[in-house]
Design a protein around this motif. Structure first.
Motif, mmCIF file in Angstrom:
data_model
loop_
_atom_site.group_PDB
_atom_site.id
_atom_site.type_symbol
_atom_site.label_atom_id
_atom_site.label_comp_id
_atom_site.label_asym_id
_atom_site.label_seq_id
_atom_site.Cartn_x
_atom_site.Cartn_y
_atom_site.Cartn_z
ATOM 1 N N ARG A 126 0.419 -0.884 -0.150
ATOM 2 C CA ARG A 126 -0.223 0.104 -0.270
ATOM 3 C C ARG A 126 1.213 1.495 -0.012
ATOM 4 O O ARG A 126 1.951 1.191 0.441
ATOM 5 C CB ARG A 126 -1.071 0.053 1.471
ATOM 6 N N TYR A 127 0.573 2.199 -0.669
ATOM 7 C CA TYR A 127 0.819 3.565 -0.700
ATOM 8 C C TYR A 127 -0.084 4.774 -0.877
ATOM 9 O O TYR A 127 -0.849 4.496 -1.208
ATOM 10 C CB TYR A 127 2.295 3.464 -2.026
ATOM 11 N N LYS A 128 0.210 6.054 -0.953
ATOM 12 C CA LYS A 128 -0.089 7.198 -0.887
ATOM 13 C C LYS A 128 -0.253 6.777 -2.799
ATOM 14 O O LYS A 128 0.279 6.651 -3.353
ATOM 15 C CB LYS A 128 0.863 8.280 -0.566
ATOM 16 N N TYR A 129 -1.799 7.904 -2.928
ATOM 17 C CA TYR A 129 -1.769 7.563 -4.540
ATOM 18 C C TYR A 129 -1.507 9.265 -4.503
ATOM 19 O O TYR A 129 -1.075 9.992 -4.283
ATOM 20 C CB TYR A 129 -3.059 8.352 -4.281
ATOM 21 N N SER A 130 -0.594 9.130 -6.403
ATOM 22 C CA SER A 130 0.710 10.000 -6.616
ATOM 23 C C SER A 130 -1.064 10.804 -7.415
ATOM 24 O O SER A 130 -1.954 10.690 -7.314
ATOM 25 C CB SER A 130 1.394 9.384 -8.043
ATOM 26 N N THR A 131 -0.533 11.827 -7.862
ATOM 27 C CA THR A 131 -1.640 12.838 -8.251
ATOM 28 C C THR A 131 -1.968 12.441 -9.800
ATOM 29 O O THR A 131 -3.334 12.738 -9.651
ATOM 30 C CB THR A 131 -0.938 13.980 -8.971
ATOM 31 N N GLU A 132 -1.033 11.626 -10.529
ATOM 32 C CA GLU A 132 -1.839 10.651 -11.470
ATOM 33 C C GLU A 132 -2.829 9.999 -11.198
ATOM 34 O O GLU A 132 -4.469 9.959 -11.473
ATOM 35 C CB GLU A 132 -0.749 10.186 -12.288
ATOM 36 N N ALA A 133 -2.444 8.864 -10.141
ATOM 37 C CA ALA A 133 -3.241 7.812 -10.058
ATOM 38 C C ALA A 133 -4.899 8.564 -9.417
ATOM 39 O O ALA A 133 -5.935 8.482 -9.444
ATOM 40 C CB ALA A 133 -2.495 6.886 -8.916
ATOM 41 N N TRP A 134 -4.450 9.442 -8.461
ATOM 42 C CA TRP A 134 -5.395 9.986 -7.576
ATOM 43 C C TRP A 134 -6.740 10.629 -8.867
ATOM 44 O O TRP A 134 -7.943 10.183 -8.599
ATOM 45 C CB TRP A 134 -5.314 10.922 -7.098
ATOM 46 N N SER A 135 -5.944 10.770 -9.706
ATOM 47 C CA SER A 135 -7.307 12.147 -11.001
ATOM 48 C C SER A 135 -7.832 10.804 -11.518
ATOM 49 O O SER A 135 -9.256 11.749 -12.105
ATOM 50 C CB SER A 135 -6.015 12.405 -12.314
ATOM 51 N N LYS A 136 -6.685 9.937 -12.011
ATOM 52 C CA LYS A 136 -7.611 8.772 -12.487
ATOM 53 C C LYS A 136 -8.462 8.073 -11.744
ATOM 54 O O LYS A 136 -9.941 8.100 -11.673
ATOM 55 C CB LYS A 136 -7.024 7.739 -12.809
ATOM 56 N N LEU A 137 -8.364 7.780 -10.490
ATOM 57 C CA LEU A 137 -9.900 7.225 -10.132
ATOM 58 C C LEU A 137 -10.680 8.722 -9.497
ATOM 59 O O LEU A 137 -12.172 7.072 -9.653
ATOM 60 C CB LEU A 137 -8.915 7.318 -8.167
ATOM 61 N N LEU A 138 -10.771 9.436 -9.072
ATOM 62 C CA LEU A 138 -11.034 10.374 -9.239
ATOM 63 C C LEU A 138 -12.756 10.075 -10.634
ATOM 64 O O LEU A 138 -13.805 10.438 -10.401
ATOM 65 C CB LEU A 138 -11.276 11.892 -8.817
ATOM 66 N N LYS A 139 -11.733 10.686 -11.735
ATOM 67 C CA LYS A 139 -12.592 10.338 -12.720
ATOM 68 C C LYS A 139 -13.620 8.828 -13.269
ATOM 69 O O LYS A 139 -14.707 8.626 -14.086
ATOM 70 C CB LYS A 139 -11.457 10.595 -14.271
ATOM 71 N N ASN A 140 -12.892 7.984 -12.565
ATOM 72 C CA ASN A 140 -13.973 6.630 -12.244
ATOM 73 C C ASN A 140 -14.887 6.941 -11.576
ATOM 74 O O ASN A 140 -15.445 6.456 -11.414
ATOM 75 C CB ASN A 140 -12.865 5.677 -12.065
ATOM 76 N N ILE A 141 -14.635 7.436 -10.979
ATOM 77 C CA ILE A 141 -15.577 7.550 -10.031
ATOM 78 C C ILE A 141 -16.985 7.969 -9.713
ATOM 79 O O ILE A 141 -17.626 8.241 -9.979
ATOM 80 C CB ILE A 141 -15.289 8.236 -8.059
ATOM 81 N N THR A 142 -16.290 9.667 -10.605
ATOM 82 C CA THR A 142 -17.742 10.561 -10.434
ATOM 83 C C THR A 142 -17.812 10.812 -12.392
ATOM 84 O O THR A 142 -18.687 11.277 -12.644
ATOM 85 C CB THR A 142 -16.657 12.077 -10.408
ATOM 86 N N GLY A 143 -16.783 10.632 -13.399
ATOM 87 C CA GLY A 143 -16.764 10.625 -14.421
ATOM 88 C C GLY A 143 -16.530 11.874 -15.357
ATOM 89 O O GLY A 143 -16.309 12.889 -15.971
ATOM 90 N N TYR A 144 -16.080 12.746 -14.107
ATOM 91 C CA TYR A 144 -15.053 14.373 -14.059
ATOM 92 C C TYR A 144 -13.966 14.388 -13.342
ATOM 93 O O TYR A 144 -13.333 13.431 -12.774
ATOM 94 C CB TYR A 144 -16.877 15.672 -13.065
ATOM 95 N N THR A 145 -12.709 15.243 -13.989
ATOM 96 C CA THR A 145 -11.796 15.468 -12.937
ATOM 97 C C THR A 145 -12.032 16.930 -12.121
ATOM 98 O O THR A 145 -13.439 17.252 -11.986
ATOM 99 C CB THR A 145 -11.287 16.103 -14.403
ATOM 100 N N CYS A 146 -11.169 16.985 -11.278
ATOM 101 C CA CYS A 146 -11.188 17.993 -9.788
ATOM 102 C C CYS A 146 -11.213 19.148 -10.831
ATOM 103 O O CYS A 146 -12.519 19.917 -10.147
ATOM 104 C CB CYS A 146 -10.080 17.296 -8.998
ATOM 105 N N ASN A 147 -10.808 19.983 -11.165
ATOM 106 C CA ASN A 147 -10.654 20.654 -12.422
ATOM 107 C C ASN A 147 -12.506 21.103 -12.689
ATOM 108 O O ASN A 147 -13.034 22.176 -12.634
ATOM 109 C CB ASN A 147 -9.757 20.632 -13.586
ATOM 110 N N GLU A 148 -12.980 20.067 -13.370
ATOM 111 C CA GLU A 148 -14.478 20.571 -14.037
ATOM 112 C C GLU A 148 -15.124 19.820 -12.696
ATOM 113 O O GLU A 148 -15.958 21.048 -12.962
ATOM 114 C CB GLU A 148 -14.476 19.086 -14.823
ATOM 115 N N ILE A 149 -15.075 19.896 -11.672
ATOM 116 C CA ILE A 149 -15.959 19.429 -10.389
ATOM 117 C C ILE A 149 -15.785 21.100 -9.758
ATOM 118 O O ILE A 149 -16.826 21.753 -9.691
ATOM 119 C CB ILE A 149 -15.529 18.430 -9.535
#
Length: 352
Positions: free
Chosen positions: A284-307
């Motif tokens: 287990r390890y901390k999310y990188s920025t790229e991995a977190w952005s991908k996870l958020l997009k998969n969950i919501t269908g939107y990027t952080c900036n779009e939200i």
């Protein structure tokens, strides 16, 4: 083997290297040491390659860290291992050259330039309602199987509860009647390194985490977030922030902590970790920025900036109130008013 002072080793190899570069070497060494638990990782380049491919999803970042690790190998008199690491770098260079070649070939085709779609005001309204509905749908989905007295859940169900908590940090504010006064509007990706903590943060500098705070240890009541690590340009403006949690997030957080109490690593209680549902904690390890952005997009269908853009554009759709209300909202979002007006707001309005 025990942990060694890698900075001193690198300084012997490269006496003129800068402090910034030395810190980078120390960081890569510490990451590997923490994952593999000892210095023997230097001798297992295949394991290092597997680890780096999962941790550094950005290929350029992975290559940079390979070069750093190559120097570390040389400083430890592991020339053969340095050569193996160098082969990994060459492999990445070949991949990047192929990608560059494909890009140039696509440019040479002179495909017609597609006009950039202009998002009208009502389209932001559609986006806002879609994000809001997706949050409500996820909440309804979890409520179908979650029970306060239930002892165990499947991995799929636990992931849905995790997804709901992540969505609550970004999307629960969409439920507010007055968006200007939303306690927890969507922030950037600093949610990815949220650390559970009891009591106030006394030393508020030099932290690599943000903290969800509960007042005392025997009370399962987390009531605020202390942001010590977020975008530097914004932090210069706002400093360390203490933001109270809204009731919506508190409710989902209680649900998450109750169902994940045997999963969250007590020695390093990060709220979210990549591969947190595997049994072996060292994977287990901390999310990188790229991995977190991908996870958020998969969950919501939107990027952080779009939200964030959708929230600000919806909020500013009406005539703006006094400047103080705008400043307070910008503070809670972790940016300044100028950023909100010029970058996030896509429906220009005059301040009254």
């Amino acid at each position: 083997m025990s942990k060694i002072n890698i900075i001193e080793k690198v300084k012997i190899l490269k006496p003129t290297v800068s402090q910034r570069v030395l810190r980078n070497h120390k960081s890569v060494y510490n990451v590997c040491f923490k994952h593999f638990k000892n210095d023997d990782f230097i001798n297992n380049t295949k394991d290092i390659k597997t680890f780096f491919e999962s941790r550094y999803t950005n290929i350029k970042s992975r290559k940079s860290n390979y070069y750093i690790l190559k120097t570390i190998c040389l400083s430890l008199d592991k020339k053969d291992k340095a050569e193996e690491i160098d082969c990994f770098c060459k492999d990445i260079n070949k991949i990047m050259e192929e990608e560059k070649k494909k890009m140039l070939e696509s440019i040479d085709k002179e495909e017609p330039v597609k006009p950039v779609p202009v998002i009208e005001e009502d389209e932001w309204e559609v986006k806002f309602q879609d994000i809001k509905q997706k949050y409500l749908n996820k909440k309804a989905e979890v409520s179908k199987f979650y029970q306060t007295d239930k002892k165990s859940y499947t991995i799929a169900q636990l992931k849905k509860i995790r997804d709901l908590l992540i969505m609550s940090f970004y999307c629960s504010c969409y439920l507010e009647d007055d968006l200007y006064t939303a306690p927890n509007p969507p922030r950037r990706n600093e949610i990815r390194f949220m650390y559970l903590h009891t009591g106030e943060i006394r030393n508020q500098t030099g932290h690599n985490y943000n903290f969800i705070i509960k007042p005392i240890s025997n009370l399962d009541y987390y009531h605020k977030i202390t942001y010590t690590k977020y975008k530097e340009s914004a932090k210069i403006h706002h400093g360390v922030q203490n933001i109270k949690l809204c009731e919506e997030i508190k409710e989902v957080l209680r649900m998450y902590l109750k169902t994940h109490k045997n999963i969250i690593d007590k020695s390093e209680p990060l709220l979210f970790m990549k591969n947190m549902y595997v049994c072996d904690i060292k994977n287990r390890y901390k999310y990188s920025t790229e991995a977190w952005s991908k996870l958020l997009k998969n969950i919501t269908g939107y990027t952080c900036n779009e939200i964030r853009k959708t929230f600000v554009s919806k909020t500013y759709k009406k005539l703006m109130p006094r400047t103080n209300a705008i400043q307070q909202l910008a503070y809670r979002m972790g940016h300044n008013v100028k950023t909100a007006l010029e970058h996030y707001n896509k429906i220009p309005k005059k301040v009254k």
